[in-house]
Design an enzyme around this catalytic site. Sequence first.
Site, short mmCIF file in Angstrom:
data_model
loop_
_atom_site.label_atom_id
_atom_site.label_comp_id
_atom_site.label_asym_id
_atom_site.label_seq_id
_atom_site.Cartn_x
_atom_site.Cartn_y
_atom_site.Cartn_z
N HIS A 1 89.54 47.06 63.15
CA HIS A 1 90.50 46.89 62.06
C HIS A 1 91.07 45.48 62.13
O HIS A 1 91.71 45.09 63.10
CB HIS A 1 91.62 47.92 62.18
N LYS B 1 98.14 40.82 57.25
CA LYS B 1 96.86 40.19 57.59
C LYS B 1 96.12 39.70 56.34
O LYS B 1 95.65 38.56 56.29
CB LYS B 1 95.97 41.18 58.37
N ASP C 1 89.95 44.04 56.25
CA ASP C 1 90.26 45.42 56.60
C ASP C 1 89.40 45.95 57.74
O ASP C 1 89.91 46.51 58.70
CB ASP C 1 90.12 46.34 55.38
N ARG D 1 105.67 30.47 74.63
CA ARG D 1 106.26 29.32 73.95
C ARG D 1 105.59 28.01 74.35
O ARG D 1 105.69 27.03 73.62
CB ARG D 1 107.76 29.23 74.25
#
Length: 312
Positions: A140, A161, A179, A245
Amino acid sequence: MANEVSVRNLVDAMGLTVLIGKEYLDDKKITTSDISRPGLELTGYFNFYPKERIQLFGMTEHAYANGLTHENRQVVMDQLATDQTPCFVVSNDLDVPLELLEIVKERHIPILISKLTTSRLSSNMVNYLEARLSERQSIHGVLVDIYGLGVMITGDSGVGKSETALELIRRGHRLIADDRVDVFQKDEETLVGEAPAILKHLLEIRGIGIIDIMNLFGAGAVRDDTDISLIIHLENWSPDKQFDRLGNGEEFVKIFDVNLPKISVPVKTGRNLAIIIEVAAMNFRAKTMGYDATKVFEDNLNGLIQTNSKKD
């Protein structure tokens, strides 16, 4: 996963000429990507004859067969042409022995001709068959080509997405699958992703529905498949979740036998995900080429610490 490929599929994919057996192309099935060059068999050695493989005749096999007597060729060709043999393929536009022509007509086995050299033809057929016969896994997500880099965007349903992929397409990148991504392993280090046939070139946007990317943006906005280099996972931002980060934390996802690098990106109101993913892909490519901005920062920081230590 397809467990067989018809000889007609091979003919269409490789641009082969059908010399004999056009009416049997759909009936004959190929179940292995291995190719047989029956050199030993032409000498009469059939103890380990892989009859279920494509039988490829090149210059060597052709020359040896021409050196046999008519009777010996008949015997050998009779043993080569079995009910399990999907087809015979002849390279270099070579002539086909008459004895083989006679026996394949009786046994309904196609003979295919190519102008390519034996090595090139064999390589092309193996690559095609390995892709068609490989085990597949459905994932997916959305697969996009960003500057030639296959990036698979994953995340929970509704995280954005497809909308992000649409913005990437508007920025000049190309859609492979939305998808659902069908993934197969091409070799020990490479995974390939493509769209299921029913979803090819289509994108679903909530509130709009299904849109045809090729129709709206042109042929340059889509690709049929691509090697997957990077996974970018979109996660809803949470103050309790720690995100990388500095870029020195490495994550991987194992699919089949290949470890794909993964980057987790927090989704938050006001963040332009398309630009972030585009830059992430560019930064990943820079790292693979030997430039690591995190290391540059660490070197600069260490240099600053040393300088300050000397002043003290």
